[in-house]
Motif scaffolding. Structure first.
Motif, mmCIF file in Angstrom:
data_model
loop_
_atom_site.group_PDB
_atom_site.id
_atom_site.type_symbol
_atom_site.label_atom_id
_atom_site.label_comp_id
_atom_site.label_asym_id
_atom_site.label_seq_id
_atom_site.Cartn_x
_atom_site.Cartn_y
_atom_site.Cartn_z
ATOM 1 N N ASP A 11 0.831 -1.200 0.000
ATOM 2 C CA ASP A 11 0.000 0.000 0.000
ATOM 3 C C ASP A 11 0.870 1.258 0.000
ATOM 4 O OD1 ASP A 11 -2.644 1.292 0.241
ATOM 5 O OD2 ASP A 11 -1.909 1.911 2.208
ATOM 6 N N ARG A 12 1.939 1.248 0.802
ATOM 7 C CA ARG A 12 2.845 2.403 0.826
ATOM 8 C C ARG A 12 3.553 2.566 -0.515
ATOM 9 N NH1 ARG A 12 4.023 0.137 5.942
ATOM 10 N NH2 ARG A 12 6.014 -0.692 5.174
ATOM 11 N N MET A 13 3.919 1.451 -1.137
ATOM 12 C CA MET A 13 4.595 1.511 -2.435
ATOM 13 C C MET A 13 3.672 2.060 -3.516
ATOM 14 S SD MET A 13 6.715 -2.077 -2.301
ATOM 15 C CE MET A 13 7.304 -1.955 -3.987
ATOM 16 N N ILE A 14 2.390 1.684 -3.459
ATOM 17 C CA ILE A 14 1.428 2.222 -4.422
ATOM 18 C C ILE A 14 1.345 3.735 -4.277
ATOM 19 C CG2 ILE A 14 -1.030 2.351 -4.995
ATOM 20 C CD1 ILE A 14 -1.205 -0.646 -4.317
ATOM 21 N N GLY A 15 1.228 4.196 -3.029
ATOM 22 C CA GLY A 15 1.151 5.633 -2.791
ATOM 23 C C GLY A 15 2.394 6.359 -3.266
ATOM 24 N N SER A 16 3.554 5.772 -2.993
ATOM 25 C CA SER A 16 4.810 6.400 -3.396
ATOM 26 C C SER A 16 4.956 6.428 -4.912
ATOM 27 C CB SER A 16 5.983 5.643 -2.765
ATOM 28 O OG SER A 16 7.207 6.238 -3.106
ATOM 29 N N THR A 17 4.568 5.330 -5.574
ATOM 30 C CA THR A 17 4.660 5.275 -7.034
ATOM 31 C C THR A 17 3.735 6.297 -7.681
ATOM 32 O OG1 THR A 17 5.232 2.928 -6.991
ATOM 33 C CG2 THR A 17 4.397 3.804 -9.062
ATOM 34 N N LEU A 18 2.528 6.423 -7.156
ATOM 35 C CA LEU A 18 1.584 7.390 -7.715
ATOM 36 C C LEU A 18 2.068 8.820 -7.496
ATOM 37 C CD1 LEU A 18 -1.791 5.707 -6.717
ATOM 38 C CD2 LEU A 18 -0.779 5.852 -8.996
ATOM 39 N N ARG A 19 2.697 9.082 -6.342
ATOM 40 C CA ARG A 19 3.270 10.418 -6.119
ATOM 41 C C ARG A 19 4.383 10.691 -7.115
ATOM 42 N NH1 ARG A 19 2.751 9.045 -0.675
ATOM 43 N NH2 ARG A 19 4.963 8.499 -0.530
ATOM 44 N N TYR A 20 5.191 9.651 -7.390
ATOM 45 C CA TYR A 20 6.279 9.816 -8.358
ATOM 46 C C TYR A 20 5.722 10.135 -9.740
ATOM 47 C CZ TYR A 20 10.098 8.624 -11.506
ATOM 48 O OH TYR A 20 11.037 8.662 -12.503
#
Length: 205
Positions: A40-49
């Motif tokens: 879930d954290r990786m999804i959020g980070s990827t979308l921010r990127y």
């Protein structure tokens, strides 16, 4: 559009988490929940990127040895041939989540194109040096800058392995955000060696 993608990804993830919480195997349940939270954290980070072109860094003191060993253990549990070599403890000021994501990307790439990965850690002056080495086909010297760009793949053989060519670009962005340096080198006798140099501490005053 990104908001819709976030919803589409997180809805099945939420359902999966609810199912996992009903598991009777306590150890397996905790590991699965930890993996889901990390995803879930990786999804959020990827979308921010993808939205901003950069990753947010939440600074903390992290035991890099423990983090790298944890990454290797997770891959090892899936049957991967991956090994960690380094000191018992080495503290680095970084975002543990972002650094786990960056090094996991490198390990995943190494295992995707090779059969064995070795992750090493050492201190050189004021820097922590992390190297991820594989026994795959490597990357030609003339293409090493290009593969740091988003959506870059090296020919059909690598395209068949899946992915969208974002892994190295995101990793390079994370390392740069930590004021570190990432370089690609030949591994001997064959393969690729990715070197990440991270400052042990940061002056943010």
């Amino acid at each position: 559009m990104l908001r819709g993608i976030s919803h589409d990804l997180r809805t099945p993830l939420t359902r999966l988490k609810l199912r996992v919480e009903r598991m009777e195997d306590r150890a397996g349940r905790q590991q699965a929940l930890s993996d889901i939270d990390q995803l879930d954290r990786m999804i959020g980070s990827t979308l921010r990127y993808l939205r901003d072109g950069s990753s947010r860094i939440d600074w903390e003191i992290c035991d890099m040895s423990s983090l790298l060993q944890s990454i290797c253990d997770d891959f090892w549990d899936t049957g991967a041939q991956i090994f960690f070599e380094g000191p018992e403890r080495l503290e680095v000021e970084c975002s543990a989540d972002e650094m786990m994501r960056a090094i996991s990307n490198l390990c995943d790439n190494g295992l995707k194109f090779g059969s064995r990965v070795t992750v090493t850690l050492r201190q050189e002056g004021g820097f922590a040096i992390v190297e991820v080495a594989d026994d795959g086909p490597g990357i030609p010297a003339e293409m090493r800058d290009k593969v740091m760009e988003p959506y870059t793949k090296l020919g059909p053989a690598r395209s068949e392995k899946g992915g969208y060519g974002l892994g190295l670009a995101i990793t390079a962005e994370i390392v740069a955000g930590h004021r570190g340096e990432l370089s690609l080198r030949d591994n001997h006798p064959r393969g690729l060696r990715v070197r990440v140099a991270l400052p042990l501490h940061h002056d943010r005053s």
